[in-house]
Design a protein around this motif. Sequence first.
Motif, PDB file in Angstrom:
ATOM      1  N   GLY A 109       0.821  -1.205   0.000  1.00 58.82           N
ATOM      2  CA  GLY A 109       0.000   0.000   0.000  1.00 58.82           C
ATOM      3  C   GLY A 109       0.854   1.252   0.000  1.00 58.82           C
ATOM      4  O   GLY A 109       0.634   2.180  -0.788  1.00 58.82           O
ATOM      5  N   CYS A 132     -10.222   8.736   2.207  1.00 62.33           N
ATOM      6  CA  CYS A 132     -10.471   7.342   2.590  1.00 62.33           C
ATOM      7  C   CYS A 132     -11.545   7.324   3.658  1.00 62.33           C
ATOM      8  O   CYS A 132     -11.810   8.343   4.305  1.00 62.33           O
ATOM      9  N   SER A 139      -5.446   2.592   5.478  1.00 61.94           N
ATOM     10  CA  SER A 139      -5.338   3.538   4.369  1.00 61.94           C
ATOM     11  C   SER A 139      -4.845   4.899   4.848  1.00 61.94           C
ATOM     12  O   SER A 139      -3.964   5.492   4.235  1.00 61.94           O
TER      13      SER A 139
END
Length: 172
Positions: A109, A132, A139
């Motif tokens: 990520g 997000c 995230s």
Amino acid sequence: MELVLPSVKYKESYLEALKEAESDPGNKVSELQRPKEEESFENFVANFYDEMKGINLPEGYVPATMYWLIDNGEFIGRLQIRHELNELTRRRGHIGYYIRPCKRKMGYGKKILELGLLEAKKMGFEKVLLCCNDNNVGSYKIIEANGGIFEGIADGEKPGDLKKRRYWITIK
């Protein structure tokens, strides 16, 4: 590990990731697009190239460039850079990304966003908005690790949607 434009070369790996995403109990909606019924994978991929040029976009959508994160020939995730903001994309941000469930919590990520910011810079962006869900700790930690400055929390797109955390990243 690299970001590449969508390619039929990764068909099998992409379709495996799609099945994985759809069977993930914590993922109510797959964030991977799927080919339409009876659509060839070649046409599916071609649609991403049309989207980059602003061709056949659904109402409210803006041109966007899709990238796939590939590691050792395997599809790991996707990153989309929206070329501009409008009413809809102000709630989604310039950049959205997704990592397939079996590859989460492995640093992908952070890496996909890092590489995506380099691509955004090549496209002429100096600053990008990322959003997000407020409860998506993974995230927002990725966004913060890539220089995200918290702007605040906004309502979701529709009543009842989760609130969205909004971050700005200045691209260096």
